[in-house]
Design a protein around this motif. Structure first.
Motif, short mmCIF file in Angstrom:
data_model
loop_
_atom_site.label_atom_id
_atom_site.label_comp_id
_atom_site.label_asym_id
_atom_site.label_seq_id
_atom_site.Cartn_x
_atom_site.Cartn_y
_atom_site.Cartn_z
N GLU A 21 2.79 1.99 -3.61
CA GLU A 21 1.27 2.43 -4.51
C GLU A 21 1.39 3.72 -4.38
O GLU A 21 1.23 4.64 -5.12
N PHE A 22 1.46 4.27 -2.87
CA PHE A 22 1.28 5.68 -2.51
C PHE A 22 2.25 6.56 -3.12
O PHE A 22 2.04 7.59 -3.50
N ASP B 184 2.11 7.07 -6.65
CA ASP B 184 0.96 8.06 -6.77
C ASP B 184 1.34 9.49 -6.28
O ASP B 184 0.98 10.48 -7.15
N LEU B 185 2.23 9.49 -5.39
CA LEU B 185 2.71 10.76 -4.90
C LEU B 185 3.61 11.43 -6.13
O LEU B 185 3.26 12.77 -6.05
N ALA C 18 -2.46 11.41 -1.41
CA ALA C 18 -1.18 11.39 -2.62
C ALA C 18 -1.93 12.63 -3.70
O ALA C 18 -1.10 13.44 -4.18
N PRO D 290 -5.78 1.57 1.08
CA PRO D 290 -5.54 2.01 -0.36
C PRO D 290 -6.35 3.33 -0.57
O PRO D 290 -5.68 4.40 -1.14
N GLU E 119 0.85 -1.19 -0.04
CA GLU E 119 -0.07 0.13 -0.01
C GLU E 119 0.92 1.12 -0.14
O GLU E 119 0.45 2.20 -0.74
N VAL E 120 2.03 1.20 0.73
CA VAL E 120 2.75 2.37 0.75
C VAL E 120 3.80 2.44 -0.71
O VAL E 120 3.73 3.78 -1.01
N TYR F 67 -7.68 5.76 1.14
CA TYR F 67 -7.23 6.93 2.15
C TYR F 67 -5.82 7.40 1.45
O TYR F 67 -5.66 8.69 1.20
N LEU F 68 -4.93 6.45 0.98
CA LEU F 68 -3.55 7.00 0.50
C LEU F 68 -3.75 7.44 -0.90
O LEU F 68 -2.98 8.37 -1.02
N ARG F 69 -4.77 6.97 -1.59
CA ARG F 69 -4.60 7.76 -3.13
C ARG F 69 -5.33 9.00 -2.77
O ARG F 69 -4.66 9.85 -3.46
#
Length: 571
Positions: free
Chosen positions: A46-47, A50-51, A288, A281, A43-44, A283-285
């Motif tokens: 992918e974050f 995205d970032l 980002a 996922p 998950e990190v 929240y992190l999307r």
């Protein structure tokens, strides 16, 4: 062939080049600790992609991405998956997609790890319908076995992402460490290996290129991160910072807290800051997207800060009123050591089993031993000496004593010579084999001082009347101007903890580092400006170890408003 290529071409001649031999040994024999391998949760990963904007909806086939330490391929596989999705969608739209050979470079030092990563990469491409011959060609281009800090690489990456190795200097072979120091100006003081990894990664970015690592946050605050912070402040834009305190970012627990830093090769500007994100996922999307600046209004969890990067100054990333209070006090008052106070650290011997023992049991000349203050002597907030002492091989003037003048000391040290002579400090100068790592200044023992343990949840500041010498895990404060009991009242206060929390890196469990570099950042009024009644109030609060009374006196001392008093006490 470049000098770097020549250097890395020499493993065929073992023993001819110490640097190459060290790299080869690490590549073939090292374990996880030597390589500093910590694996990141998907998950990190992918974050972070995205970032930086490495999105499959964009033309990734026209971009270049570097992962400096790919390990088992968490970041690499995710990036390749996005690249293949982008290329396939473009082909479906009738776009002529160029060869993907130069889109990715992933470097890994450890040979067996890279073999496993290559197998995983080929399996991924096979699942995605890539022809077997093309997959083998791409893997051959994308994967590089070598030391990222030495390997020749093309400049000009649009993205650099990953989780760099976290390796202490003591684990790096000496010849290799010298070579790293020669190449990388940021490998300063006790810097860990991730520091030059960041320096080189930033140096490989295209204009407008994005860099994002997840790694220990220590470099953002402490002394060894100074040169790298100066480099970022001068040449880059710290676009986003995510404090991962108490966040399960890795597959295993780590001692130091990590953070995620996103830096752009662009003119400096404001920084978007978030803390303790949910590792989920959706929240992190959304986070980002906010940190990229792709929203009309920032969510409550993201704050914009100006002037985070200022030369080599520690980054102050708090987004509360506490930040403004600290800045106000820094403007209005001088630093602690500018007011006649001095901060130091106790003695490190390099062999405590030899140099530290019960004082009365040390059978050496009385002038060659000093009563020693250790952390366990001050647990109650007052000194309760347990009777330990330290061997002192130094004269009062500074040089080492001549052992011929002290037969008992000579006999004691000779009996323990195997343990002493094996230390690094002894090997550096064999004539001075019996010295402690730090020079001992006997006069410090007889000087009243405040003792402060390194790692604590709250400030612990103990008055020592001038009978003991501090051990290496104790910091001390002495003063020619401030009365120490009054100063103790200031240092016990919640304001001091706020200063330390602002500049210190946090340890697991919420503990802070009360180190000299952070203590020196505390601001203090000049002693002559403190009214006599307030001096007495501070001293009495300290004597009673009454933090509430210390806070009341300190609020008066610094002229805090009622709202500022609430800030320092956390209310």
């Amino acid at each position: 062939m470049t000098p770097s290529e020549l250097l890395l071409d020499q493993p065929a001649l073992p023993g001819m080049c110490p640097v190459t031999d060290a790299v080869d040994a690490l590549a073939r024999k090292s374990g996880i600790e030597e390589r500093g391998a910590i694996f990141t949760r998907p998950e990190v990963v992918e974050f972070i992609l995205d970032l930086v904007g490495y999105a499959p909806t964009s033309a990734l086939y026209r971009k270049t991405l570097l992962e400096p330490s790919c390990g088992q391929g968490e970041f690499l596989m995710a990036a390749v998956s996005r690249l293949l999705t982008s290329a396939a969608a473009a082909r479906k739209r009738g776009v002529k997609v160029p060869p993907l050979d130069d889109c990715i470079r992933a470097v890994e030092l450890h040979v067996d790890t890279l073999k496993r990563t290559r197998a995983g990469l080929l399996a991924l491409m096979r699942e995605r319908g890539v022809d077997e011959a093309e997959a083998a060609q791409l893997a051959g281009k994308w994967l590089i076995q070598g030391d990222f800090l030495l390997e020749p690489l093309p400049k000009g990456f649009d993205f650099v992402i990953g989780n760099p190795p976290y390796v202490r200097q003591e684990l790096i072979p000496e010849a290799l460490l010298r070579e790293y120091r020669r190449r990388y100006a940021t490998l300063y003081d006790r810097a860990d290996l991730y520091i030059p990894f960041i320096e080189r990664s930033l140096g490989l970015l295209n204009d407008g290129g994005k860099f994002s690592f997840i790694c220990a946050d220590r470099w953002t605050k402490n002394r060894y991160g100074g040169p790298l912070r100066a480099m970022v402040a001068r040449d880059f834009h710290l676009q986003a910072y995510v404090d991962m305190v108490d966040t399960p970012a890795f597959h295993v627990e780590v001692v130091a807290y990590p953070s995620i830093t996103m830096i752009e090769k662009a003119a400096p500007g404001p920084t978007l800051v978030a803390a303790r994100p949910q590792v989920e996922p959706r929240y992190l999307r959304d986070l980002a997207k906010a940190l990229r600046g792709d929203v009309n209004e920032l969510p409550a969890t993201v704050h914009k800060l100006d002037d985070v990067t200022k030369g080599d100054e520690p980054w102050v990333l708090q987004f509360s009123d506490a930040r403004e209070l600290i800045r106000r006090i820094e403007r209005d008052f001088p630093a602690l050591e500018e007011t006649g106070c001095k901060v130091g650290i106790g003695v490190a011997t390099g062999a405590d089993r030899v140099y530290v023992a019960k004082f009365d049991e040390l059978d050496i000349e009385p002038s060659r031993k000093l009563p020693l203050a250790m952390t366990r002597d001050i647990l109650t907030g007052y000194v309760a000496w347990r009777g330990y002492g330290v061997v002192n091989p130094f004269t009062d003037e500074g040089p080492l004593v001549d052992l011929k003048d002290f037969p008992k000391l000579a006999a004691y040290l000779q009996a323990h010579k195997p343990a002493i002579a094996g230390r690094h400090v002894a090997k550096r100068d064999e004539k001075r084999w019996y010295r402690t790592i730090d020079r001992i200044t006997p006069s410090l023992a007889s000087r009243p001082k405040l003792l402060i343990p390194d790692i604590k949840g709250e400030a612990q500041v103990v008055y020592e009347e001038g009978k003991l010498y501090p051990h290496h895990n104790l910091y001390y404060v002495v003063s020619d101007t401030w009365e120490l009991k009054a100063l103790q009242g200031v240092l016990l206060s919640s304001l001091t903890r706020l200063f330390i929390a602002t500049y210190s890196t946090k340890m697991r469990g919420g503990f802070l580092r009360f180190q000299a570099q952070y203590l020196r950042r505390i601001r203090l009024p000049r002693w002559e400006s403190v009214p006599s009644a307030l001096r007495s109030k501070l001293a009495k609060a300290a004597e009673a170890l009454d933090v509430f009374a210390c806070d009341e006196a300190v609020s008066e001392l610094y002229g805090l408003t009622p709202d500022e008093k609430k800030i320092i006490t956390g209310s």
